[in-house]
Design a protein around this motif. Structure first.
Motif, short mmCIF file in Angstrom:
data_model
loop_
_atom_site.label_atom_id
_atom_site.label_comp_id
_atom_site.label_asym_id
_atom_site.label_seq_id
_atom_site.Cartn_x
_atom_site.Cartn_y
_atom_site.Cartn_z
N ASP A 469 0.89 -1.25 0.03
CA ASP A 469 0.11 0.06 -0.08
C ASP A 469 0.84 1.27 -0.12
O ASP A 469 1.74 1.25 0.81
N LYS A 470 0.67 2.18 -0.77
CA LYS A 470 1.43 3.43 -0.85
C LYS A 470 1.22 4.48 0.34
O LYS A 470 2.45 5.06 0.57
N THR A 471 0.48 4.11 1.09
CA THR A 471 0.24 5.09 2.18
C THR A 471 0.92 4.33 3.47
O THR A 471 1.77 5.25 4.02
N HIS A 472 0.84 3.14 3.64
CA HIS A 472 1.26 2.63 4.82
C HIS A 472 2.43 1.29 4.63
O HIS A 472 2.65 0.89 5.65
N LEU A 473 2.52 1.17 3.27
CA LEU A 473 3.61 0.05 2.98
C LEU A 473 3.24 -1.23 3.59
O LEU A 473 4.06 -2.23 3.61
N GLN A 474 1.83 -1.66 4.01
CA GLN A 474 1.50 -3.25 4.21
C GLN A 474 1.32 -3.70 3.20
O GLN A 474 0.86 -3.30 2.02
N THR A 475 1.86 -4.89 2.92
CA THR A 475 1.78 -6.01 2.04
C THR A 475 0.58 -6.36 1.82
O THR A 475 -0.39 -6.11 2.52
N THR A 476 0.16 -7.45 1.00
CA THR A 476 -1.02 -8.13 0.83
C THR A 476 -1.46 -9.13 1.96
O THR A 476 -2.28 -9.55 2.23
N ILE A 477 -0.29 -9.11 2.96
CA ILE A 477 -0.32 -10.15 4.26
C ILE A 477 -0.43 -9.33 5.18
O ILE A 477 0.67 -8.09 5.52
N PRO A 478 -1.54 -9.24 6.09
CA PRO A 478 -1.57 -8.37 7.22
C PRO A 478 -0.35 -8.62 8.22
O PRO A 478 0.07 -9.68 8.49
N GLY A 479 0.04 -7.52 8.86
CA GLY A 479 1.33 -7.38 9.64
C GLY A 479 2.64 -7.85 8.74
O GLY A 479 3.59 -7.73 9.67
N VAL A 480 2.59 -7.54 7.46
CA VAL A 480 3.98 -7.74 6.89
C VAL A 480 3.93 -6.42 5.97
O VAL A 480 3.23 -6.18 5.38
#
Length: 694
Positions: A469-480
């Motif tokens: 995600d461009k805003t918070h840099l979380q990948t498609t895996i929660p917590g990663v």
């Protein structure tokens, strides 16, 4: 009557006779913004920011001057009030010809407070300077050597002498002093959270993320596939630019916070994501983009052709430099990796090193200083040249490159003019070795392992980089989370640092059970919102002072990997700090106009029109008057007249042209000014400030 019954925001409260709405609200902890009010003065109602809605009264009422009456019903914050306050703020901002922060800070991807740390260097306060830098960048000694320096390109000193302040040289100077001090700067850590984060990769993004997570009290453990930390800092930048000792000292500054680095650990190879998931509450992927790319022409898999990244990494990993004695090395590319390759090849004994670049020198993305130094070291250049075919000896090794001449056409997506092949322009360039420094790619060998054990696929984008995600840099895996070149593709050191900090911030929110969100938007006044800044606006007010250039090794002494740039002396550093024009406002963190403009989402350009550009009044030895920042609240005038009794300030001219100044064009010291500073204390915007002597 000893008390009044008032309904404030639908709540019954007790008011006092002769009390104003503003006084009541403040007593009860209800915020009503105001810029013109001062408790030492009778209400003046000039800013019209404190307006509220009173039932039965026509229009909005200024809270600072409206007295309470029995049964008054007051609303302090509804849609109508917000619109009115925003309008008042935007009207003031539309004539606020001033910079909240300096262009250097705004241009820095990490947002480093350049003006702040240069001021500390000027005072010989190096721990304090490093403290300022490390609020947004934990690797100042490294950045001071190899940053691409977008801040210097934005520096307003370019408008005076044509060259910016030596920002990175000063950063290196102060960081080296602090780094070599037995009592180097150490930040204060928050109490332990009991939470643990696994960071994959000890490059700049991973090291940065670890620093900021440690500050929040989390245990950050880094897993690094190589035997040393630094990532491309160590394995992609030669030690003549960035000595390994500097990297190690910077890493020590991070591990001293309790960060642990586990070497020889490759995710999906020597350990699994399952092990991480069992021990850690979050993960940050900071893997970089360390794969080299091929030339992209016929026969580019011939012998003695290497990607520039692999050439540099393998040499550092093995500790042995290749022997290019008597050989000709061709380097293809125009970025900083190409510069590292060509200058390294010369240090490996090459008789001749040629850089082939398909555009002109003007379009080269490499740092101009690197290009300049390479020429001093004997590197040759062939511009507007592109490889078309590799020719080989019978044993399969490269013999020459068939090249074509190029010419520049229309600009492409990068903004640079697109190179176009000139038909029939083929020619041959002999070479014994070829180093392709034309790009990098992300290697994600652990994708199956992490997807399997996370229960959710880790996705890549169309370029093969990690999707986050461009805003918070979380990948498609929660917590990663992910940061750095592995997300953006090959970028710069300072961009990786900025992403590492963002990933750490989001990871901290995740660990704390907060919503993943960016910091609230911040209003920043900019002179560039009013007009493009031109040299004539600055050349008259600043003394011409040449830049202090970096001392370097004599080119004849560079057939080794000793550091080429030698660093500023104390005298040079002090002189260079004097070139800083202090473009940002000294009241940045105390300005009420900025505070409320941020709170109400003000757009400085929405009501754009006529504005005043006024010279600073620097005649007083202690007080600086900047009418560009003045909002005509009159607090300074009234304090001087009604409280001090000096009557040193007044309003000159009328209406839109009104300004605060001593009468008859006098200097402030020619009036009854007592230099008491109460006018400065009362000013809500920094239009009146104290002069600082260094």
């Amino acid at each position: 009557m000893s008390k009044l019954n008032i309904i404030l925001n639908k709540r019954i409260v007790n008011g006092r006779p002769s009390e104003t709405i503003l006084q009541l609200a403040r007593r009860l902890g209800v915020e009503i913004p105001t810029l013109c009010h001062d408790d030492r003065l009778e209400p003046f109602s000039s800013c019209y920011l404190c307006v509220v809605e009173v039932e039965g009264m026509r229009g909005l009422q200024p809270a600072c001057s409206t007295r309470l009456v029995e049964g008054m019903r007051i609303e302090t914050n509804n849609e109508r009030i917000i619109r009115s306050r925003k309008m008042s703020l935007e009207l003031m901002a539309s004539n606020h010809y001033a910079d909240c922060v300096a262009p250097c800070r705004e241009t820095c991807p990490a947002g480093v407070d350049v003006q702040g740390y240069i001021a500390m260097i000027a005072r010989d306060m190096h721990h304090e300077a490093v403290k300022i830098i490390k609020q947004t960048n934990p690797l100042p000694a490294i950045c001071g050597r190899v940053c691409v320096r977008p801040c210097e390109l934005a520096c307003r000193r370019n408008l005076v002498e044509g060259v910016g302040v030596g920002i990175d040289y000063l950063k290196r100077y102060t960081a080296d002093i602090d780094m070599d001090d037995l009592n180097r700067y150490q930040p204060e850590l928050k109490p332990s959270s009991g939470k643990k984060v696994a960071i994959i990769g000890a490059g700049p993004g991973g090291l940065t993320a670890a620093w900021y997570l440690a500050l929040e009290g989390h245990q950050a453990d880094i897993f690094e596939a190589s035997q040393h930390a630094g990532g491309m800092l160590r394995y992609g930048i030669p030690p003549y630019r960035l000595p390994n000792e500097v990297i190690e000292k910077e890493v020590e500054g991070i591990t001293s916070l309790g960060v642990q680095i586990h070497y020889g650990k490759s995710l999906g190879d020597t350990f699994s994501y399952k092990e991480i998931n069992n021990t850690y509450q979050a993960t940050i992927l900071a893997i970089g983009s360390q794969g080299g790319t091929r030339i992209g022409c016929e026969n580019d898999d011939a012998g003695n052709i290497f990607s520039g990244i692999d050439f540099l990494r393998n040499m550092e990993a093995s500790g042995q430099k290749p022997d290019f004695s008597g050989k000709t090395v061709a380097v293809i590319g125009g970025g900083n990796t190409a510069m590292d390759c060509c200058r390294t090849a010369m240090r490996c004994g090459a008789q001749k090193v040629i850089v082939l670049y398909r555009r002109t020198e003007k379009e080269m993305p490499a740092n101009p200083i690197e290009i300049h130094e390479s020429k001093l070291e004997g590197i040759e250049y062939m511009f507007l040249t592109a490889p078309a075919r590799v020719n080989t000896h019978e044993n399969g090794d490269v013999r020459s490159i068939t090249c074509v001449s190029m010419e520049l056409g229309e600009p492409d997506a990068s903004g640079r003019r697109r190179p176009v092949k000139v038909e029939g322009s083929d020619f041959e360039v002999e070479a014994d070795y070829v180093l392709a420094a034309i790009g990098q790619k992300t290697r994600v060998g652990f994708i199956d392992d992490i997807s399997q054990h996370a229960g959710t696929p880790l996705k890549l984008n169309k370029w093969g980089d990690i999707e986050a995600d461009k805003t918070h840099l979380q990948t498609t895996i929660p917590g990663v989370f992910a940061c750095g070149d592995g997300v953006t593709g090959p970028a710069t050191l300072i961009e990786a640092i900025a992403q590492g900090r963002r990933a750490a911030r989001a990871c901290h929110q995740y660990l704390s059970g907060q919503e993943l969100a960016e910091p609230e938007s911040e209003f920043l006044s900019r002179r560039d919102h009013f007009k493009e800044q031109q040299a004539e606006a600055y050349t008259g007010g600043y003394v011409h002072q040449a830049r202090e250039e970096m001392p370097t090794l004599d080119p004849a002494m560079r057939k080794n990997f000793s550091e080429v740039e030698l660093g500023y002396s104390a005298e040079m550093a002090l002189k260079e700090t004097m070139r800083c024009m202090e473009c940002g406002c000294s009241e940045l963190h105390h300005c009420d106009l900025k505070k409320y403009a941020s709170q109400y989402g003000v757009d400085q350009k929405r009501l754009q029109g006529s504005f005043h550009e006024r010279p600073l009044d620097l005649r007083h030895p202690l007080i600086e008057i900047d009418n560009n920042k003045c909002i005509l609240c009159n607090r300074c005038i009234r304090i001087c007249n009604e409280v001090v009794g000096a009557r040193a300030l007044g309003l000159i001219d009328r209406g839109f042209d009104a300004r605060v100044a001593p009468a008859m064009g006098k200097a402030l010291q020619q009036t009854n000014c007592e230099s008491c500073g109460l006018c400065i204390d009362s000013c809500p915007t920094g239009a009146l400030t104290e002069k600082w002597a260094f």
